[in-house]
Write a protein that holds these residues in place. Structure first.
Motif, PDB file in Angstrom:
ATOM      1  N   SER A   1       0.782  -1.303   0.025  1.00  0.00           N
ATOM      2  CA  SER A   1       0.034  -0.156  -0.113  1.00  0.00           C
ATOM      3  C   SER A   1       0.915   1.148   0.085  1.00  0.00           C
ATOM      4  O   SER A   1       0.410   2.194  -0.675  1.00  0.00           O
ATOM      5  N   PHE A   2       1.988   1.264   0.833  1.00  0.00           N
ATOM      6  CA  PHE A   2       2.969   2.312   0.742  1.00  0.00           C
ATOM      7  C   PHE A   2       3.612   2.691  -0.658  1.00  0.00           C
ATOM      8  O   PHE A   2       3.468   3.743  -0.966  1.00  0.00           O
ATOM      9  N   CYS A   3       3.953   1.643  -1.189  1.00  0.00           N
ATOM     10  CA  CYS A   3       4.488   1.706  -2.607  1.00  0.00           C
ATOM     11  C   CYS A   3       3.437   2.373  -3.495  1.00  0.00           C
ATOM     12  O   CYS A   3       3.852   3.206  -4.681  1.00  0.00           O
ATOM     13  N   PHE A   4       2.357   1.802  -3.384  1.00  0.00           N
ATOM     14  CA  PHE A   4       1.133   2.202  -4.307  1.00  0.00           C
ATOM     15  C   PHE A   4       0.948   3.542  -4.112  1.00  0.00           C
ATOM     16  O   PHE A   4       0.737   4.608  -4.906  1.00  0.00           O
ATOM     17  N   LEU A   5       0.785   4.330  -2.650  1.00  0.00           N
ATOM     18  CA  LEU A   5       0.804   5.496  -2.491  1.00  0.00           C
ATOM     19  C   LEU A   5       1.643   6.542  -2.953  1.00  0.00           C
ATOM     20  O   LEU A   5       1.630   7.620  -3.524  1.00  0.00           O
ATOM     21  N   CYS A   6       3.020   5.875  -2.848  1.00  0.00           N
ATOM     22  CA  CYS A   6       4.164   6.524  -3.438  1.00  0.00           C
ATOM     23  C   CYS A   6       4.065   6.991  -4.944  1.00  0.00           C
ATOM     24  O   CYS A   6       4.449   7.962  -5.579  1.00  0.00           O
ATOM     25  N   TRP A   7       3.625   5.926  -5.770  1.00  0.00           N
ATOM     26  CA  TRP A   7       3.452   6.003  -7.007  1.00  0.00           C
ATOM     27  C   TRP A   7       2.287   7.162  -7.510  1.00  0.00           C
ATOM     28  O   TRP A   7       2.560   8.114  -8.255  1.00  0.00           O
ATOM     29  N   VAL A   8       1.249   7.154  -6.872  1.00  0.00           N
ATOM     30  CA  VAL A   8       0.097   8.036  -6.949  1.00  0.00           C
ATOM     31  C   VAL A   8       0.599   9.270  -6.541  1.00  0.00           C
ATOM     32  O   VAL A   8       0.434  10.127  -7.421  1.00  0.00           O
ATOM     33  N   PHE A   9       1.154   9.464  -5.452  1.00  0.00           N
ATOM     34  CA  PHE A   9       1.601  10.986  -4.969  1.00  0.00           C
ATOM     35  C   PHE A   9       2.750  11.569  -6.056  1.00  0.00           C
ATOM     36  O   PHE A   9       2.268  12.649  -6.524  1.00  0.00           O
ATOM     37  N   HIS A  10       3.491  10.828  -6.555  1.00  0.00           N
ATOM     38  CA  HIS A  10       4.645  11.272  -7.458  1.00  0.00           C
ATOM     39  C   HIS A  10       4.096  11.464  -8.795  1.00  0.00           C
ATOM     40  O   HIS A  10       4.356  12.575  -9.574  1.00  0.00           O
ATOM     41  N   LEU A  11       3.215  10.452  -9.208  1.00  0.00           N
ATOM     42  CA  LEU A  11       2.449  10.840 -10.435  1.00  0.00           C
ATOM     43  C   LEU A  11       1.909  12.082 -10.568  1.00  0.00           C
ATOM     44  O   LEU A  11       1.643  12.735 -11.645  1.00  0.00           O
ATOM     45  N   VAL A  12       1.042  12.363  -9.470  1.00  0.00           N
ATOM     46  CA  VAL A  12       0.015  13.669  -9.403  1.00  0.00           C
ATOM     47  C   VAL A  12       0.936  14.719  -9.392  1.00  0.00           C
ATOM     48  O   VAL A  12       0.872  15.902  -9.869  1.00  0.00           O
ATOM     49  N   ALA A  13       1.959  14.717  -8.185  1.00  0.00           N
ATOM     50  CA  ALA A  13       2.573  16.118  -7.818  1.00  0.00           C
ATOM     51  C   ALA A  13       3.496  16.601  -9.086  1.00  0.00           C
ATOM     52  O   ALA A  13       3.425  17.583  -9.231  1.00  0.00           O
ATOM     53  N   TYR A  14       4.142  15.531  -9.548  1.00  0.00           N
ATOM     54  CA  TYR A  14       5.178  16.173 -10.710  1.00  0.00           C
ATOM     55  C   TYR A  14       4.150  16.458 -11.900  1.00  0.00           C
ATOM     56  O   TYR A  14       4.860  16.992 -13.078  1.00  0.00           O
ATOM     57  N   TYR A  15       2.918  15.984 -12.220  1.00  0.00           N
ATOM     58  CA  TYR A  15       2.226  16.464 -13.329  1.00  0.00           C
ATOM     59  C   TYR A  15       1.874  17.942 -13.421  1.00  0.00           C
ATOM     60  O   TYR A  15       2.088  18.681 -14.363  1.00  0.00           O
ATOM     61  N   LEU A  16       2.159  18.439 -12.248  1.00  0.00           N
ATOM     62  CA  LEU A  16       1.903  20.079 -12.085  1.00  0.00           C
ATOM     63  C   LEU A  16       3.104  20.556 -12.578  1.00  0.00           C
ATOM     64  O   LEU A  16       2.904  21.697 -13.310  1.00  0.00           O
ATOM     65  N   ALA A  17       4.243  19.972 -12.346  1.00  0.00           N
ATOM     66  CA  ALA A  17       5.437  20.734 -13.043  1.00  0.00           C
ATOM     67  C   ALA A  17       5.627  20.725 -14.530  1.00  0.00           C
ATOM     68  O   ALA A  17       6.284  21.479 -14.898  1.00  0.00           O
ATOM     69  N   LEU A  18       4.720  19.923 -15.123  1.00  0.00           N
ATOM     70  CA  LEU A  18       4.784  19.673 -16.577  1.00  0.00           C
ATOM     71  C   LEU A  18       4.371  21.025 -17.007  1.00  0.00           C
ATOM     72  O   LEU A  18       4.793  21.314 -18.597  1.00  0.00           O
ATOM     73  N   LEU A  19       3.612  21.801 -16.588  1.00  0.00           N
ATOM     74  CA  LEU A  19       2.911  22.898 -17.114  1.00  0.00           C
ATOM     75  C   LEU A  19       4.145  23.999 -17.625  1.00  0.00           C
ATOM     76  O   LEU A  19       4.206  24.886 -18.408  1.00  0.00           O
ATOM     77  N   ASN A  20       5.401  23.823 -16.795  1.00  0.00           N
ATOM     78  CA  ASN A  20       6.436  24.762 -17.105  1.00  0.00           C
ATOM     79  C   ASN A  20       7.493  24.473 -17.841  1.00  0.00           C
ATOM     80  O   ASN A  20       8.517  24.990 -18.371  1.00  0.00           O
ATOM     81  N   VAL A  21       7.419  23.028 -18.435  1.00  0.00           N
ATOM     82  CA  VAL A  21       8.361  22.323 -19.181  1.00  0.00           C
ATOM     83  C   VAL A  21       8.070  22.727 -20.704  1.00  0.00           C
ATOM     84  O   VAL A  21       7.002  22.316 -21.209  1.00  0.00           O
ATOM     85  N   ASN A  22       9.174  23.185 -21.657  1.00  0.00           N
ATOM     86  CA  ASN A  22       8.822  23.174 -22.953  1.00  0.00           C
ATOM     87  C   ASN A  22      10.023  22.572 -23.833  1.00  0.00           C
ATOM     88  O   ASN A  22      11.139  22.294 -23.203  1.00  0.00           O
ATOM     89  N   GLY A  23       9.952  22.516 -24.918  1.00  0.00           N
ATOM     90  CA  GLY A  23      10.864  22.132 -25.771  1.00  0.00           C
ATOM     91  C   GLY A  23      12.027  23.274 -25.917  1.00  0.00           C
ATOM     92  O   GLY A  23      11.702  24.277 -25.904  1.00  0.00           O
ATOM     93  N   PRO A  24      13.013  22.887 -26.595  1.00  0.00           N
ATOM     94  CA  PRO A  24      14.230  24.055 -26.646  1.00  0.00           C
ATOM     95  C   PRO A  24      13.889  25.091 -27.673  1.00  0.00           C
ATOM     96  O   PRO A  24      14.265  26.118 -27.523  1.00  0.00           O
ATOM     97  N   ASN A  25      13.085  24.658 -28.693  1.00  0.00           N
ATOM     98  CA  ASN A  25      12.573  25.740 -29.454  1.00  0.00           C
ATOM     99  C   ASN A  25      11.576  26.845 -29.223  1.00  0.00           C
ATOM    100  O   ASN A  25      11.210  27.709 -29.727  1.00  0.00           O
ATOM    101  N   ARG A  26      11.152  26.375 -28.068  1.00  0.00           N
ATOM    102  CA  ARG A  26       9.983  27.163 -27.460  1.00  0.00           C
ATOM    103  C   ARG A  26      10.518  28.389 -26.346  1.00  0.00           C
ATOM    104  O   ARG A  26       9.714  29.062 -26.020  1.00  0.00           O
ATOM    105  N   ARG A  27      11.933  28.238 -26.250  1.00  0.00           N
ATOM    106  CA  ARG A  27      12.403  29.281 -25.393  1.00  0.00           C
ATOM    107  C   ARG A  27      12.361  30.667 -25.801  1.00  0.00           C
ATOM    108  O   ARG A  27      12.652  31.016 -27.126  1.00  0.00           O
TER     109      ARG A  27
END
Length: 308
Positions: free
Chosen positions: A130-156
């Motif tokens: 259960s702990f491993c499952f919660l770790c997967w869920v937490f990191h999959l959700v938490a780092y999804y928010l960080a994707l909003l700021n990531v772009n390809g090099p040509n979008r700089r």
């Protein structure tokens, strides 16, 4: 491409290949053992998960960084950058959680002689999945928010609006980035590192106390013998020490890169440190953990019997 770029590319190529080979060996060994070999211990399942997420860390960071070091900076588009960044961050966080879980579980194993610790071990076995499952869920959700700021090099857009990570860029939003990094990412990471340091200190204390008792009972001239639990504890202590050292250095550089104006060499050093633990950890287990050679010899014996 300069000679420095060539050296960097070869260094990342060696690190990526070496680490992927070690983790893939452990994954294959544990997988084959699970189906046809001796019964795996529960801690071996945790090590299997650690090898798997470490392989993801190496692949998601090492391969793009190697290509960038060789001068291929525009090989990813927006979706590619988001996917590589997301995969690396999730795998890195899971590696931290798994190493933390490993240190907790081994600290419990050292004290299973008392009924209280034996009951705690039973509960740990029950809730580990259960702990491993919660770790997967937490990191999959938490780092999804960080994707909003990531772009390809040509979008700089310009140098004041983004941090350049050689093959990708990350837009700077001071308030959002600081809140995201501190409250969603840093606090759980700091908590896991603190738990690892605490359990490591406790294991060192238990081993020292056991050594003193054995020394007192048998005298000073007796060569000490180490039980499998002691050898496993020592290997995990080495893993935790390596992880905390590399993770702390990499976190400091990552924070500086996000908040400052990084140079390409600083980015390369941070990427190299991020892959040091996933690269070295499988070989620490292969050399120091007695269970890995035992599984390998058992499988080799079964293969020889089937051939003959």
């Amino acid at each position: 491409m300069t000679s420095n770029d060539l050296v960097l590319g070869l260094l990342f190529l060696f690190q990526t290949g070496f680490g992927a080979l070690g983790n893939s060996f452990l994954l294959g060994l544990y997988s084959i053992t699970f189906f046809i070999g001796p019964r795996l211990k529960f801690i071996d399942m945790i090590l299997f998960h650690l090898a798997f997420v470490n392989d993801l860390v190496i692949v998601s960071k090492g391969i793009p960084q190697t290509m960038a070091a060789f001068g291929l900076n525009n090989f990813l588009d927006d979706m590619g950058c988001k996917f590589v960044f997301y995969l690396h961050r999730v795998a890195r966080g899971l590696s931290l959680c798994t190493t933390c879980l490993l240190s907790i579980f081994q600290a419990i194993i050292l004290n299973t002689r008392s009924s209280r610790w034996a009951d705690l071990k039973a509960r740990a076995l029950k809730y580990t999945v259960s702990f491993c499952f919660l770790c997967w869920v937490f990191h999959l959700v938490a780092y999804y928010l960080a994707l909003l700021n990531v772009n390809g090099p040509n979008r700089r857009k310009n140098i004041t609006e983004s941090n350049y990570f050689i093959y990708c860029s990350a837009t700077i939003d001071a308030v959002f980035n600081v809140a995201l990094y501190v409250f969603i990412i840093s606090l759980p990471d700091v908590l896991c590192v603190a738990i690892m340091v605490g359990t490591s200190g406790y294991m060192v204390f238990v081993l020292y106390r056991h050594h003193q008792r054995v020394k007192y009972i048998h005298g000073n001239n007796l060569t000490p013998t180490f039980s499998p639990e002691t050898r496993a504890t020592q290997s995990i202590l080495l893993l935790v020490t390596m992880f905390v050292s590399f993770y702390s250095l990499n976190s400091i550089l990552t924070l500086h890169i996000q908040l400052g104006k990084p140079t390409s060499w600083l980015v390369h050093i941070s990427a190299f440190l991020a892959s040091c633990f996933p690269t070295c950890s499988p070989f620490v287990l292969i050399v120091s953990d007695s269970q890995v050679p035992r599984y390998f010899l058992a499988l080799w014996g079964r293969i020889k019997l089937r051939v003959l």
